[in-house]
Write a protein that holds these residues in place. Structure first.
Motif, mmCIF file in Angstrom:
data_model
loop_
_atom_site.group_PDB
_atom_site.id
_atom_site.type_symbol
_atom_site.label_atom_id
_atom_site.label_comp_id
_atom_site.label_asym_id
_atom_site.label_seq_id
_atom_site.Cartn_x
_atom_site.Cartn_y
_atom_site.Cartn_z
ATOM 1 N N ALA A 31 22.149 32.593 -26.524
ATOM 2 C CA ALA A 31 22.633 33.737 -27.297
ATOM 3 C C ALA A 31 24.127 33.735 -27.577
ATOM 4 O O ALA A 31 24.598 34.501 -28.401
ATOM 5 C CB ALA A 31 22.242 35.031 -26.573
ATOM 6 N N GLU A 32 24.885 32.919 -26.862
ATOM 7 C CA GLU A 32 26.335 33.031 -27.020
ATOM 8 C C GLU A 32 27.036 31.705 -27.346
ATOM 9 O O GLU A 32 28.264 31.623 -27.236
ATOM 10 C CB GLU A 32 26.927 33.641 -25.736
ATOM 11 C CG GLU A 32 26.466 35.070 -25.472
ATOM 12 C CD GLU A 32 26.564 35.478 -24.005
ATOM 13 O OE1 GLU A 32 27.029 34.666 -23.169
ATOM 14 O OE2 GLU A 32 26.158 36.604 -23.690
ATOM 15 N N THR A 78 22.400 34.104 -16.512
ATOM 16 C CA THR A 78 23.607 34.234 -17.343
ATOM 17 C C THR A 78 23.939 32.906 -18.020
ATOM 18 O O THR A 78 24.349 32.878 -19.188
ATOM 19 C CB THR A 78 24.797 34.706 -16.473
ATOM 20 O OG1 THR A 78 24.407 35.905 -15.815
ATOM 21 C CG2 THR A 78 26.036 34.969 -17.308
ATOM 22 N N ILE A 79 23.729 31.815 -17.304
ATOM 23 C CA ILE A 79 23.966 30.486 -17.902
ATOM 24 C C ILE A 79 23.031 30.279 -19.091
ATOM 25 O O ILE A 79 23.457 29.902 -20.181
ATOM 26 C CB ILE A 79 23.767 29.362 -16.847
ATOM 27 C CG1 ILE A 79 24.850 29.455 -15.769
ATOM 28 C CG2 ILE A 79 23.753 27.983 -17.518
ATOM 29 C CD1 ILE A 79 24.674 28.495 -14.602
ATOM 30 N N VAL A 80 21.731 30.578 -18.877
ATOM 31 C CA VAL A 80 20.759 30.384 -19.958
ATOM 32 C C VAL A 80 21.090 31.299 -21.143
ATOM 33 O O VAL A 80 21.061 30.867 -22.301
ATOM 34 C CB VAL A 80 19.314 30.652 -19.472
ATOM 35 C CG1 VAL A 80 18.322 30.408 -20.614
ATOM 36 C CG2 VAL A 80 18.968 29.762 -18.276
ATOM 37 N N LYS A 81 21.432 32.525 -20.849
ATOM 38 C CA LYS A 81 21.775 33.479 -21.901
ATOM 39 C C LYS A 81 22.965 32.952 -22.699
ATOM 40 O O LYS A 81 22.968 33.032 -23.934
ATOM 41 C CB LYS A 81 22.114 34.828 -21.271
ATOM 42 C CG LYS A 81 22.443 35.904 -22.282
ATOM 43 C CD LYS A 81 22.394 37.288 -21.624
ATOM 44 C CE LYS A 81 22.924 38.359 -22.560
ATOM 45 N NZ LYS A 81 24.254 38.841 -22.160
ATOM 46 N N GLY A 82 23.934 32.392 -22.024
ATOM 47 C CA GLY A 82 25.093 31.818 -22.701
ATOM 48 C C GLY A 82 24.645 30.771 -23.721
ATOM 49 O O GLY A 82 25.117 30.746 -24.861
ATOM 50 N N VAL A 83 23.692 29.929 -23.300
ATOM 51 C CA VAL A 83 23.222 28.852 -24.170
ATOM 52 C C VAL A 83 22.425 29.389 -25.366
ATOM 53 O O VAL A 83 22.681 29.006 -26.505
ATOM 54 C CB VAL A 83 22.352 27.845 -23.366
ATOM 55 C CG1 VAL A 83 21.752 26.792 -24.287
ATOM 56 C CG2 VAL A 83 23.166 27.202 -22.251
#
Ligand code: HEC
Length: 152
Positions: free
Chosen positions: A52-53, A45-50
């Motif tokens: 994609a978000e 989720t942390i990586v996805k935040g970076v």
């Protein structure tokens, strides 16, 4: 005769005791497994935040990926033989194809390491690609074969 019954009762208690100990041990390992997997989920989720978000930095993504890579080694140890009871989504095929299961864990580890170096290089596009690869083939590559499908 009396003695026979007592012996029988004692045996019963002993069996109960052993059963209880096994159940407690399993509970422990299920908990460890859940903590490990949920930890992976959190890092992803942390990586996805970076990627994609627009949340956090590539340095955060690098640290999260390193954490996943570092903990991948723990996967086999939280899957002792036969621990697919109750609500577990672990499939028995894990223990029938143990080598394959371990190989999936190693593959996930190397994809996580690749993600860490992509993030470390500061290349966001490469990080996004490596993130997709880790999710699909790393985590997904194992779940596909070894974890029960949800809501089926
Ligand atoms: C080598 C196999 C394997 C790999 C690699 C793997 N998992 Fe899992 N995972 C499983 C299995 C099997 C279960 C089901 C465990 C159970 O229910 O007893 C599971 C369960 C989970 C759960 C549910 C945990 C719970 O109890 O609520 C999450 C979340 C999860 N995995 C995330 C991930 C993420 C994210 C990755 C990649 C970074 C990953 N997993 C990599 C095998 C794997």
């Amino acid at each position: 005769m009396r003695r026979g019954w007592l012996g029988f009762a004692a045996l019963g208690l002993l069996t109960l005791g052993i059963g209880g100990a096994v159940a407690a041990e399993k509970e422990g390992v299920y908990k460890e497994r859940e903590t490990l997997m949920k930890g992976f989920g959190k890092q992803m989720t942390i990586v996805k935040g970076v990627v994609a978000e627009n949340k956090g930095t590539l340095t955060d993504a690098e640290a999260a990926a390193k954490e996943i890579a570092a903990r991948a080694d723990h996967i086999p140890s939280v899957f002792p033989q036969g621990t697919n009871q109750g609500e577990s989504e672990a499939l028995p095929v894990i223990w029938q194809q143990w080598d394959e299961f371990e190989a999936k864990a190693r593959n996930m580890q190397s994809l996580a390491a690749k993600l860490a170096s992509a993030a470390g290089s500061g290349d966001k596009q490469a990080t996004l690609a490596a993130f997709g690869e880790l999710g699909k083939n790393g985590c997904g590559g194992c779940h596909e074969t070894f974890r029960k499908k949800k809501s089926s």
